[in-house]
Design an enzyme around this catalytic site. Structure first.
Site, mmCIF file in Angstrom:
data_model
loop_
_atom_site.group_PDB
_atom_site.id
_atom_site.type_symbol
_atom_site.label_atom_id
_atom_site.label_comp_id
_atom_site.label_asym_id
_atom_site.label_seq_id
_atom_site.Cartn_x
_atom_site.Cartn_y
_atom_site.Cartn_z
ATOM 1 N N TYR A 9 -2.141 10.544 3.251
ATOM 2 C CA TYR A 9 -3.229 11.259 2.346
ATOM 3 C C TYR A 9 -3.338 12.624 2.059
ATOM 4 O O TYR A 9 -3.766 12.836 1.568
ATOM 5 C CB TYR A 9 -4.510 10.821 2.927
ATOM 6 C CG TYR A 9 -5.057 8.982 3.127
ATOM 7 C CD1 TYR A 9 -5.290 8.422 2.188
ATOM 8 C CD2 TYR A 9 -4.896 9.121 4.271
ATOM 9 C CE1 TYR A 9 -5.564 7.066 1.657
ATOM 10 C CE2 TYR A 9 -5.066 6.448 4.455
ATOM 11 C CZ TYR A 9 -5.357 6.511 3.397
ATOM 12 O OH TYR A 9 -5.956 5.383 3.404
ATOM 13 N N ASP A 42 0.717 -1.654 0.364
ATOM 14 C CA ASP A 42 -0.245 0.274 -0.216
ATOM 15 C C ASP A 42 1.123 1.291 0.054
ATOM 16 O O ASP A 42 2.095 1.356 -0.219
ATOM 17 C CB ASP A 42 -0.833 -0.058 1.520
ATOM 18 C CG ASP A 42 -1.974 0.843 1.102
ATOM 19 O OD1 ASP A 42 -2.527 1.199 0.291
ATOM 20 O OD2 ASP A 42 -1.923 1.789 2.000
ATOM 21 N N TYR A 86 -12.787 8.220 -1.532
ATOM 22 C CA TYR A 86 -12.509 7.840 0.090
ATOM 23 C C TYR A 86 -11.012 8.636 -0.077
ATOM 24 O O TYR A 86 -10.502 9.740 1.390
ATOM 25 C CB TYR A 86 -12.012 6.518 0.840
ATOM 26 C CG TYR A 86 -10.085 5.534 0.371
ATOM 27 C CD1 TYR A 86 -9.507 5.802 0.454
ATOM 28 C CD2 TYR A 86 -10.179 4.617 -1.033
ATOM 29 C CE1 TYR A 86 -8.524 5.046 0.527
ATOM 30 C CE2 TYR A 86 -9.078 4.549 -1.041
ATOM 31 C CZ TYR A 86 -7.797 4.382 -0.774
ATOM 32 O OH TYR A 86 -7.091 3.962 -1.059
ATOM 33 N N HIS A 92 -6.221 -6.413 -1.645
ATOM 34 C CA HIS A 92 -5.869 -4.952 -1.399
ATOM 35 C C HIS A 92 -4.817 -5.904 -0.423
ATOM 36 O O HIS A 92 -3.978 -5.774 0.088
ATOM 37 C CB HIS A 92 -6.789 -3.829 -1.259
ATOM 38 C CG HIS A 92 -5.973 -2.817 -1.097
ATOM 39 N ND1 HIS A 92 -4.805 -2.579 -1.791
ATOM 40 C CD2 HIS A 92 -5.706 -2.083 0.678
ATOM 41 C CE1 HIS A 92 -3.953 -1.684 -0.524
ATOM 42 N NE2 HIS A 92 -5.069 -1.144 -0.390
#
Length: 312
Positions: free
Chosen positions: A230, A102, A147, A290
């Site tokens: 993020y 990730d 998201y 994932h």
């Protein structure tokens, strides 16, 4: 699990939590994603130590049992890279294999580009070559309620998560992100609203696992975790000519929602990714999602060990 040792290591003014198993000169360092933590590598760490490798996994700064930076909102991907280099130095490790999942793949790529002399080879799961910067993802092509766009907005995820206890937040993310569809909320929804409370956990993720994650995030909260990745993934990391020269392996699940990011599947399958990572091998796992290293650990372990043995 009991054989994995835990310690805190003073790194750049913070005490970072490090999990470790195995010994010897063949070193592998694992970098987690979100909402993951050192624990997400539990299956790989044991398998690699049984194959003669020294396996090290850390909680990134501000995550789990690691210290919070004094100003989380100033934390960047470059901090994660510098932390890994400092960790290698503190252990007296000249070179290591790096494995990232990730967003943890991004500092792996950064390290391989900026410090190739410290990297023996890399493995990434779920993320092909990309480094932080303005062009990292075509955000303008993503749905408005996606998201990443929601959590990029300061305060939005905090308000969304704050309606629930930490365990429920982790449960919801694991359920939601195990799916093969992009996570898009409507105008009158938040991301947490996309999961029905009665939805069971994935079969490969049990209540004990959930409790382990929840306990770690109850300790750290989400403040730094929302900052990196993020709110900083679009910040320029200072690399102008990105090329990974070391051997690399990419493991992608065919049912990973990430493969539906605009242009990403073609980027991998067309071979364009090899412009940046010439020595890349790619493995697609038909049933992989994932969280493939937790979902299908035996298969993933074999892929990783085969790659490491080939390049040791």
């Amino acid at each position: 699990m009991d054989q994995i040792q835990h310690k805190h290591v003073e790194i750049r003014g913070l005490k970072l939590h490090v999990a470790e198993i195995g010994s010897g000169p063949k070193v592998v360092v694992f970098l987690h994603g979100f909402p993951e933590i050192w624990y997400s590598w539990r299956h790989q760490m044991i398998a690699l130590s049984n194959s003669g490798y020294r396996a090290i996994a850390l909680d990134f700064r501000g995550y789990g049992l690691s210290d919070q930076p004094s100003e989380p909102e100033k934390t960047s991907f470059n901090d994660l890279v510098d932390d890994v280099i400092a960790l290698l130095d503190s252990f007296g490790i000249a070179t290591a294999f790096l494995i990232g999942k990730d967003f943890g793949a991004m500092p792996v790529f950064q390290l391989a580009v900026a410090h190739p002399e410290r990297v023996s080879g890399i493995v990434t799961l779920g993320i092909p070559f990309m480094i932080p910067g303005p062009s990292i993802l075509p955000l303008h092509l993503l749905p408005k309620g996606f998201y990443i766009l929601r959590w990029k907005e300061p305060g939005r995820a905090e308000a969304d998560f704050g309606r629930f206890d930490v365990k429920t937040v982790i449960r919801n993310i694991y359920i939601l992100f195990s799916g093969s569809e992009l996570q898009v909320a409507g105008e009158d929804q938040e991301i947490m609203d996309l999961v029905e409370p009665s939805t069971p956990l994935p079969s490969w993720f049990n209540e004990e696992d959930l409790t382990a994650y929840a306990t770690l995030y109850e300790n750290s909260g989400f403040r730094t975790a929302l900052q990196v990745p993020y709110r900083t993934m679009s910040d320029d990391c200072g690399i102008s000519d990105p090329k990974v020269k070391v051997p690399a392996l990419l493991i992608m699940g065919e049912k990973d929602y990430v493969i539906k990011f605009p242009g990403l599947d073609e980027y991998i399958r067309s071979g364009k990714v090899k412009e940046f990572v010439p020595k890349l091998e790619t493995i697609f796992m038909p049933e992989g999602n994932h969280f493939v290293q937790e979902q299908l650990p035996d298969e993933v372990n074999q892929f990783i060990i085969t790659f490491l043995n080939k390049h040791t």
